[in-house]
Design a protein around this motif. Structure first.
Motif, short mmCIF file in Angstrom:
data_model
loop_
_atom_site.label_atom_id
_atom_site.label_comp_id
_atom_site.label_asym_id
_atom_site.label_seq_id
_atom_site.Cartn_x
_atom_site.Cartn_y
_atom_site.Cartn_z
N ASN A 9 1.47 124.33 32.53
CA ASN A 9 1.07 123.02 31.99
C ASN A 9 -0.34 122.64 32.44
OD1 ASN A 9 3.57 122.45 30.68
ND2 ASN A 9 4.45 122.03 32.69
N TYR A 10 -0.72 123.12 33.63
CA TYR A 10 -2.06 122.81 34.13
C TYR A 10 -3.13 123.40 33.22
CZ TYR A 10 -0.68 120.72 38.61
OH TYR A 10 -0.18 119.89 39.58
N LEU A 11 -2.82 124.52 32.61
CA LEU A 11 -3.81 125.17 31.74
C LEU A 11 -4.05 124.39 30.45
CD1 LEU A 11 -2.73 128.91 32.14
CD2 LEU A 11 -4.37 127.59 33.49
N LYS A 12 -3.10 123.49 30.16
CA LYS A 12 -3.24 122.71 28.92
C LYS A 12 -4.17 121.51 29.12
CE LYS A 12 1.54 123.58 27.45
NZ LYS A 12 2.80 122.87 27.15
N LEU A 13 -4.46 121.18 30.38
CA LEU A 13 -5.25 119.97 30.64
C LEU A 13 -6.68 120.17 30.15
CD1 LEU A 13 -3.99 119.31 34.25
CD2 LEU A 13 -3.60 117.79 32.31
N PRO A 14 -7.18 119.24 29.35
CA PRO A 14 -8.56 119.41 28.87
C PRO A 14 -9.56 119.03 29.96
CG PRO A 14 -7.62 117.40 28.00
CD PRO A 14 -6.56 118.01 28.87
N GLY A 15 -10.62 119.81 30.10
CA GLY A 15 -11.74 119.48 30.99
C GLY A 15 -11.31 119.13 32.40
N SER A 16 -12.07 118.24 33.01
CA SER A 16 -11.76 117.85 34.38
C SER A 16 -11.27 116.40 34.37
CB SER A 16 -13.00 117.98 35.26
OG SER A 16 -14.08 117.31 34.67
N THR A 154 -7.57 115.57 17.82
CA THR A 154 -7.15 114.16 17.84
C THR A 154 -7.39 113.53 19.21
OG1 THR A 154 -4.92 114.74 18.54
CG2 THR A 154 -5.30 114.55 16.17
N GLY A 155 -7.58 114.35 20.22
CA GLY A 155 -7.72 113.83 21.59
C GLY A 155 -6.38 113.34 22.13
N LYS A 156 -5.28 113.82 21.51
CA LYS A 156 -3.95 113.32 21.92
C LYS A 156 -3.01 114.46 22.28
CE LYS A 156 -3.98 109.14 19.10
NZ LYS A 156 -3.32 108.39 18.05
N TRP A 157 -2.00 114.14 23.08
CA TRP A 157 -0.90 115.05 23.40
C TRP A 157 0.20 114.82 22.39
CZ3 TRP A 157 -1.22 118.51 27.49
CH2 TRP A 157 -2.31 118.35 28.34
N ASN A 158 0.84 115.92 21.94
CA ASN A 158 1.77 115.74 20.82
C ASN A 158 3.15 115.20 21.21
OD1 ASN A 158 2.81 118.04 21.92
ND2 ASN A 158 2.63 119.33 20.11
N ARG A 159 3.46 115.14 22.53
CA ARG A 159 4.77 114.54 22.89
C ARG A 159 4.63 113.15 23.47
NH1 ARG A 159 8.72 116.09 26.47
NH2 ARG A 159 10.26 115.00 25.23
N LEU A 160 3.41 112.66 23.57
CA LEU A 160 3.24 111.30 24.10
C LEU A 160 3.23 110.30 22.94
CD1 LEU A 160 0.43 111.52 26.83
CD2 LEU A 160 2.91 111.58 27.14
N VAL A 161 3.74 109.12 23.23
CA VAL A 161 3.62 108.02 22.26
C VAL A 161 2.41 107.20 22.70
CG1 VAL A 161 4.71 105.92 21.39
CG2 VAL A 161 6.10 107.97 21.81
N ALA A 375 -14.19 106.47 25.88
CA ALA A 375 -13.48 107.61 25.28
C ALA A 375 -12.77 108.42 26.34
CB ALA A 375 -14.46 108.48 24.51
N GLY A 376 -13.24 108.35 27.58
CA GLY A 376 -12.60 109.08 28.67
C GLY A 376 -11.19 108.56 28.97
N GLU A 382 -12.90 105.12 22.37
CA GLU A 382 -14.17 105.55 21.76
C GLU A 382 -14.92 104.33 21.24
OE1 GLU A 382 -16.96 106.94 21.46
OE2 GLU A 382 -16.13 108.94 21.08
N GLY A 383 -16.24 104.32 21.49
CA GLY A 383 -17.03 103.18 21.04
C GLY A 383 -17.07 102.04 22.04
#
Ligand code: MLT
Length: 407
Positions: A9-16, A154-161, A375-376, A382-383
């Protein structure tokens, strides 16, 4: 050959981690421009020193530790009674809320507790988060495998609401239509600075009780609430004890970001799946945590004395003046701003539809002011940029002047 496997799961984390990435960008710029005087209104780290009542209590505790009678080895994993009782009396009973000291778990930080609380919940739970959101809630659930997969697009995780908190809804999340087992709420909000009314929190509590969901309520910034109508704790809301866990911190209240002390309230009445969550959290803490240092807990308890309370509230007032300087200054310069009133965070819309990171870079390079790109905190950030009121008074005034110049 058998090879050790990792938590993939750690490998799925984007960036830092967001604040590490900001620190990296700032240090690249600072190294290349050693003559520039940066003003840091990025990470919400306090700058006022610990108040005298706290340091006096800590000095006395150090002296105690130097004696055979006053020495303390391992303390109770849940925190010393003197601190748990002071918390119960001042943060809860004084507001008419019955919380027993045995429902309070003293820890080294709300960040750790918000991240670690997932240990007691199944990985099959559906998690709902505000968008934008404090990244710890998202990243720790991703680490546990609850978030699914991240989409760069999308900048989103697919199991999170995701519950958008945008200008159109006054930065107040709507109760999700989808199933959500664990809901993170943070009020006063990080990053938008928005607060939740009693009626809004009541709706959340009623929904959670009706659905068997659990609200993970982060109120690390409650000391900044000055509006008498705004609840300081979720437990002011009838029914909350059967559906909510609350995280509190001495970091922003009393300048403990470097000293480390916080607490989490898990009511005894809170049960799920036939188990007491208080008992589970107790079991988790006893196994994985050896408590906060005695000296630090003595310092934390000192904020509940009359002089300690008065001193920390002076610091809060100091930061609230900074928040007003930022809010008024940016507004006068034509930016759309919110937050900052019951919160140390001001949430500002970028000018001319500029992207968050673009505006962050512009302010870093041209005004030499460090902010946090909205956006972070998630796609709906964003914006926007976030500015903190935790700087010095003169530095804050100067930062606002510099920002206004480059706008
Ligand atoms: C922030 O800037 O959002 C906070 O400092 C982060 C934290 O409290 O961990």
């Amino acid at each position: 050959m058998h090879m050790t496997t990792i938590n993939r799961n750690y490998l799925k984390l984007p960036g830092s981690y967001l604040f590490s990435e900001i620190a990296r960008r700032v240090s690249v710029y600072a190294d290349a421009n050693p003559d520039k005087k940066l003003i840091r209104l990025g990470i919400g780290d306090v700058t006022r020193p610990l108040v005298p009542a706290v340091t006096a209590a800590m000095h006395a505790a150090v002296d105690e530790m130097a004696t055979a009678e006053g020495f303390h080895g391992y303390g109770p994993e849940q925190g010393y009674d003197f601190l748990r009782e002071a918390i119960a009396a001042h943060d809860y009973h004084a507001r008419g809320v019955e919380i027993d000291p045995s429902e309070i778990f003293v820890s080294d930080g709300a960040k750790s507790d918000c991240g670690n609380i997932g240990d007691i919940f199944g990985t099959d739970n559906v998690v709902a988060v505000c968008d934008p959101v404090y990244p710890v809630y998202v990243d720790t659930n991703a680490m546990a495998g609850r978030a699914g997969d991240f989409s760069e697009e999308t900048g989103k995780w697919n199991r999170l609401v995701y519950m958008p908190c945008v200008a159109e809804n006054g930065f107040a999340p709507a109760i999700p239509e989808e199933k959500a087992d664990l809901v993170y709420l943070c009020f006063p909000n990080n990053p938008t600075g928005a607060v939740a009314t009693r009626a809004q929190l009541q709706a959340w509590v009623d929904w959670a009780n009706a659905n068997g969901s659990v609200i993970l309520f982060d109120s690390a910034y409650e000391a900044f609430i000055s509006d008498p109508e705004i609840p300081h704790t979720i437990f002011e809301i009838p029914g909350a004890k059967t559906c909510a866990i609350e995280f509190r911190s001495f970091s922003k209240t009393a300048g403990f970001t470097g000293t480390r002390c916080a607490y989490t309230v898990v009511p005894k009445a809170l049960e799920r799946d036939g188990a007491s969550l208080n008992a589970l959290w107790n079991r988790r803490q006893c196994t994985k945590f050896n408590g906060v240092p005695y000296v630090v807990q003595r310092g934390a308890a000192a904020i509940y004395t009359p002089e300690g309370h008065a001193q920390v509230m002076e610091n809060i007032a100091f930061y609230k003046r900074n928040a007003k300087v930022i809010f008024d200054g940016l507004k006068a310069a034509g930016l759309t701003v919110s937050g900052g009133e019951n919160s140390p965070y001001v949430w500002a819309k970028t000018p001319d539809g500029m992207g968050s990171w673009e505006f962050f870079d512009k302010l870093l390079h041209q005004a030499n002011v460090v902010t946090t790109p909205g956006a972070g905190f998630g796609p709906s950030g964003e914006g926007y940029i976030r500015l903190t009121a935790f700087g010095g008074a003169d530095a804050t005034v100067e930062a606002v002047e510099r920002i206004c110049k480059v706008l």
